[in-house]
Design an enzyme around this catalytic site. Structure first.
Site, PDB file in Angstrom:
ATOM      1  N   LYS A 168      10.991  -1.998   6.728  1.00  0.00           N
ATOM      2  CA  LYS A 168      10.436  -0.725   7.195  1.00  0.00           C
ATOM      3  C   LYS A 168       8.916  -0.837   7.293  1.00  0.00           C
ATOM      4  CE  LYS A 168       8.654   2.839   5.418  1.00  0.00           C
ATOM      5  NZ  LYS A 168       7.655   3.164   6.441  1.00  0.00           N
ATOM      6  N   GLY A 219       1.857  -1.460  -0.938  1.00  0.00           N
ATOM      7  CA  GLY A 219       1.157  -0.255  -0.507  1.00  0.00           C
ATOM      8  C   GLY A 219       0.246   0.226  -1.603  1.00  0.00           C
ATOM      9  N   SER A 220      -0.066   1.501  -1.565  1.00  0.00           N
ATOM     10  CA  SER A 220      -1.035   2.032  -2.531  1.00  0.00           C
ATOM     11  C   SER A 220      -0.376   2.255  -3.894  1.00  0.00           C
ATOM     12  CB  SER A 220      -1.612   3.333  -2.004  1.00  0.00           C
ATOM     13  OG  SER A 220      -0.573   4.272  -1.860  1.00  0.00           O
ATOM     14  N   THR A 221      -1.204   2.319  -4.906  1.00  0.00           N
ATOM     15  CA  THR A 221      -0.700   2.547  -6.261  1.00  0.00           C
ATOM     16  C   THR A 221      -0.039   3.917  -6.357  1.00  0.00           C
ATOM     17  OG1 THR A 221      -2.314   1.035  -7.204  1.00  0.00           O
ATOM     18  CG2 THR A 221      -1.438   2.727  -8.687  1.00  0.00           C
ATOM     19  N   ALA A 222      -0.618   4.909  -5.690  1.00  0.00           N
ATOM     20  CA  ALA A 222      -0.041   6.265  -5.753  1.00  0.00           C
ATOM     21  C   ALA A 222       1.385   6.250  -5.184  1.00  0.00           C
ATOM     22  CB  ALA A 222      -0.916   7.236  -4.971  1.00  0.00           C
ATOM     23  N   THR A 223       1.591   5.599  -4.043  1.00  0.00           N
ATOM     24  CA  THR A 223       2.937   5.547  -3.465  1.00  0.00           C
ATOM     25  C   THR A 223       3.842   4.677  -4.331  1.00  0.00           C
ATOM     26  OG1 THR A 223       1.891   5.706  -1.303  1.00  0.00           O
ATOM     27  CG2 THR A 223       4.214   5.190  -1.320  1.00  0.00           C
ATOM     28  N   GLY A 224       3.294   3.614  -4.894  1.00  0.00           N
ATOM     29  CA  GLY A 224       4.076   2.737  -5.778  1.00  0.00           C
ATOM     30  C   GLY A 224       4.705   3.510  -6.930  1.00  0.00           C
ATOM     31  N   CYS A 275      -6.094  -5.802   0.198  1.00  0.00           N
ATOM     32  CA  CYS A 275      -5.890  -5.461  -1.216  1.00  0.00           C
ATOM     33  C   CYS A 275      -6.768  -6.341  -2.096  1.00  0.00           C
ATOM     34  CB  CYS A 275      -4.419  -5.599  -1.582  1.00  0.00           C
ATOM     35  SG  CYS A 275      -3.732  -7.206  -1.196  1.00  0.00           S
TER      36      CYS A 275
HETATM   37  P1  NAD Z   1       0.952   3.486   1.526  1.00  0.00           P
HETATM   38  O1  NAD Z   1       1.306   3.437   0.088  1.00  0.00           O
HETATM   39  O2  NAD Z   1       0.459   4.760   2.095  1.00  0.00           O
HETATM   40  O3  NAD Z   1       2.171   3.058   2.458  1.00  0.00           O
HETATM   41  C1  NAD Z   1       2.853   1.827   2.319  1.00  0.00           C
HETATM   42  C2  NAD Z   1       4.233   1.921   2.914  1.00  0.00           C
HETATM   43  O4  NAD Z   1       5.017   2.828   2.139  1.00  0.00           O
HETATM   44  C3  NAD Z   1       4.295   2.447   4.342  1.00  0.00           C
HETATM   45  O5  NAD Z   1       5.331   1.784   5.029  1.00  0.00           O
HETATM   46  C4  NAD Z   1       4.663   3.911   4.145  1.00  0.00           C
HETATM   47  O6  NAD Z   1       5.296   4.491   5.265  1.00  0.00           O
HETATM   48  C5  NAD Z   1       5.607   3.832   2.963  1.00  0.00           C
HETATM   49  N1  NAD Z   1       5.735   5.030   2.150  1.00  0.00           N
HETATM   50  C6  NAD Z   1       4.892   6.081   2.065  1.00  0.00           C
HETATM   51  N2  NAD Z   1       5.346   6.984   1.159  1.00  0.00           N
HETATM   52  C7  NAD Z   1       6.490   6.472   0.659  1.00  0.00           C
HETATM   53  C8  NAD Z   1       7.410   6.914  -0.330  1.00  0.00           C
HETATM   54  N3  NAD Z   1       7.231   8.066  -1.003  1.00  0.00           N
HETATM   55  N4  NAD Z   1       8.471   6.129  -0.608  1.00  0.00           N
HETATM   56  C9  NAD Z   1       8.647   4.959   0.030  1.00  0.00           C
HETATM   57  N5  NAD Z   1       7.819   4.485   0.974  1.00  0.00           N
HETATM   58  C10 NAD Z   1       6.742   5.226   1.292  1.00  0.00           C
HETATM   59  O7  NAD Z   1      -0.094   2.295   1.689  1.00  0.00           O
HETATM   60  P2  NAD Z   1      -0.977   1.945   2.954  1.00  0.00           P
HETATM   61  O8  NAD Z   1      -2.045   2.996   3.039  1.00  0.00           O
HETATM   62  O9  NAD Z   1      -0.091   1.651   4.098  1.00  0.00           O
HETATM   63  O10 NAD Z   1      -1.634   0.550   2.485  1.00  0.00           O
HETATM   64  C11 NAD Z   1      -2.832   0.457   1.799  1.00  0.00           C
HETATM   65  C12 NAD Z   1      -2.629   0.160   0.320  1.00  0.00           C
HETATM   66  O11 NAD Z   1      -1.813  -0.984   0.161  1.00  0.00           O
HETATM   67  C13 NAD Z   1      -3.926  -0.171  -0.419  1.00  0.00           C
HETATM   68  O12 NAD Z   1      -3.970   0.484  -1.667  1.00  0.00           O
HETATM   69  C14 NAD Z   1      -3.846  -1.683  -0.631  1.00  0.00           C
HETATM   70  O13 NAD Z   1      -4.612  -2.180  -1.699  1.00  0.00           O
HETATM   71  C15 NAD Z   1      -2.382  -1.869  -0.810  1.00  0.00           C
HETATM   72  N6  NAD Z   1      -2.005  -3.245  -0.527  1.00  0.00           N
HETATM   73  C16 NAD Z   1      -1.605  -4.043  -1.566  1.00  0.00           C
HETATM   74  C17 NAD Z   1      -1.276  -5.366  -1.342  1.00  0.00           C
HETATM   75  C18 NAD Z   1      -0.826  -6.243  -2.480  1.00  0.00           C
HETATM   76  O14 NAD Z   1      -0.227  -7.278  -2.208  1.00  0.00           O
HETATM   77  N7  NAD Z   1      -1.066  -5.900  -3.725  1.00  0.00           N
HETATM   78  C19 NAD Z   1      -1.349  -5.898  -0.052  1.00  0.00           C
HETATM   79  C20 NAD Z   1      -1.760  -5.059   0.992  1.00  0.00           C
HETATM   80  C21 NAD Z   1      -2.073  -3.733   0.728  1.00  0.00           C
END
Ligand code: NAD
Length: 466
Positions: A168, A219-224, A275
């Site tokens: 996705k 993705g972001s820590t908040a979404t994680g 990241c």
């Molecule tokens: P995001 O968390 O907004 O979104 C990431 C993905 O999750 C997208 O596909 C989004 O549609 C999906 N998503 C959103 N809400 C969701 C939910 N509630 N449940 C499941 N999936 C959901 O992140 P972003 O803004 O796309 O990316 C930027 C962030 O990613 C930064 O914080 C960056 O540091 C981090 N990042 C980390 C790494 C790593 O390997 N540690 C690599 C790249 C980016």
């Protein structure tokens, strides 16, 4: 305009609704992506579950061969994929080519990996065999900053281990993943590899779906945190690669001009949307002024523009919400009275362009130091003692990466060993390898991606006693 479709159960299908994808350099529409419905998601999960036993029982050498075929497919279509990546993500074409070709190398390396198996016969003659078995359907949720590489990093090891996969992509950058689904539709048996794009509801629907065995999320820590709590309902296995706020520590014995240039790219590559970008640059007091001058000179000579223009070093920020977030942080930094050495003003659009901004030694509790800007904005910070800089570098909720720069490599390694991060680079930054485990500590993640350990994350242990 290309007609993008979902890959589900081996077929390319339309969804009843579509959503627009824009080029962040122009804000013009470059494609329409299908918006997967709950019904299509259910059908795809069912198909991926049905395909699982057959794929699991396919000999690993045959699975390797399919992943190598995927590598060839990416290689044969690399230029098209790189141009599409630049169009949807914004980064310079040279970097987009690197990302796509990097995936060829990634797939080929992963295809050669093995799953461990161990056997022991005890004194009573009982044979204890422990092997690694796949989990089932893996949901691979990908962000917008490296939309192609991060999809491949997940799907290749998941498939090698014998899982079926639903990729996705982010709604901001779905096109390269959809195109990969199209190109690779015939490489895997139906239902083994699926690609679903959709709006904000699709991610949560995947993580909550009872048919998913594992979520691998970047993705972001908040979404994680949301993913983790949603996965708890059915105890899904999880890998979370999250945000970072990497410190770079620059010791006084470095070649200042060289390191400033290197760290400029380490901080601003992909317009800071990495990241593992250097996000807090601690420079020893003895060289701070000289370093700041060279760093600012690098920033001011970097050409900003559309990624498709071969002269471009810095492209736009990828999407409007992120553009607004970075602008807000710039404004807050001005309001707090911190000084910009360069940048700090944002021109009118079209395009989400923000010139590289460098902040001069703000206090440790400034927002620009504590938060992950995830854009072209970086603070330079003075330090004078090693113990002090290690303490300040570690004073973060994040623990993804960090770097130490010194002519004395042993000294740099000793400092690096004290950083509370998953990766430490010595006189380098942002270097990753498919064989090297990549993991975040603290709130930068849970689990591991890449390397033998990353492959094992797509497996469960089965001990057979005979
Ligand atoms: P995001 O968390 O907004 O979104 C990431 C993905 O999750 C997208 O596909 C989004 O549609 C999906 N998503 C959103 N809400 C969701 C939910 N509630 N449940 C499941 N999936 C959901 O992140 P972003 O803004 O796309 O990316 C930027 C962030 O990613 C930064 O914080 C960056 O540091 C981090 N990042 C980390 C790494 C790593 O390997 N540690 C690599 C790249 C980016």
């Amino acid at each position: 305009m290309h007609h993008y479709r979902l890959l589900s159960n081996g077929r390319l299908i339309d969804a009843p609704l579509i959503f627009k994808v824009i080029d962040p350099a122009t804000e013009e529409i470059i494609g329409n992506a299908p918006d997967c419905t709950p019904g299509l998601l259910d059908d795809t999960v069912t198909a991926a579950q049905a395909a699982f036993p057959g794929w699991r029982e396919t000999p690993i050498d045959a699975r390797r061969e399919r992943i190598e075929a995927l590598a060839n497919c990416i290689k044969n279509n690399a230029e098209e994929l790189a141009r599409l990546l630049t169009a949807e993500q914004g980064r310079p074409l040279a970097l987009a080519r690197q990302e796509v070709l990097g995936c060829v190398h990634w797939c080929r390396t992963i295809a050669k990996m093995d799953l461990p198996e161990s056997t022991r016969i005890d004194k009573a003659g009982v044979t204890w065999t422990t092997r690694r078995v796949p989990l089932g359907v893996v949901a691979a949720i990908v962000p917008w900053n490296f939309p192609f590489a991060l999809a491949v990093w997940k799907l290749a090891p998941a498939l090698l281990a014998g899982n079926t996969v639903i990729v996705k992509p982010s709604p901001f950058t779905p096109l390269t993943a959809l195109r990969l689904g199209e190109l690779a539709a015939d490489i895997f048996p139906a239902g083994v590899l699926n690609v679903l794009s959709g709006g904000d509801a699709l991610g949560p629907a995947l993580t909550a779906h009872p048919g998913i065995a594992k979520v691998t999320f970047t993705g972001s820590t908040a979404t994680g945190r949301r993913v983790m709590s949603s996965a708890a309902a059915t105890l899904k296995r999880l890998t979370l690669e999250l945000g970072g706020n990497d410190a770079a520590i620059v010791m006084p014995d470095v070649d200042v001009a060289k390191v400033a240039r290197r760290l400029f790219m380490g901080a601003f590559m992909n317009s800071g949307q990495v990241c593992i970008a250097a996000k807090r640059i601690y420079v020893h007091d003895a060289i701070y002024d000289q370093f700041a001058k060279a760093f600012v000179a690098a920033a001011e000579s970097a050409t900003m523009g559309p990624g498709a223009d071969e002269r471009t070093v810095l492209g736009p920020v990828q999407n409007r919400p992120q553009y607004e977030r970075v602008k807000d942080l710039i404004e807050a930094t001005h309001k707090a009275g911190h000084r910009f050495l360069t940048g700090g003003a944002v021109p009118e659009g079209p395009g989400f362009f923000i010139p590289p901004a460098v902040v001069d030694n703000p206090p440790d509790d400034a927002r620009v130091v504590v938060e992950e800007p995830f854009g072209p904005l970086v603070p330079l910070l003075r330090f004078s003692e090693v113990d002090e800089v290690v303490r300040r570098a570690n004073a973060s909720e994040f623990g993804l990466g960090g770097s130490v720069w010194s002519a004395d490599v042993e000294q740099a390694k000793a400092i690096g060993a004290r950083l509370e991060t998953g990766t430490v680079w010595i006189n380098n930054v942002q270097l990753l390898d498919p064989l090297a485990p990549f993991a975040g500590r603290k709130q930068s993640g849970v689990g591991v991606e890449n390397g033998a350990e990353g492959l094992l994350e797509f497996t469960a242990i089965q001990t057979m006693v005979a």
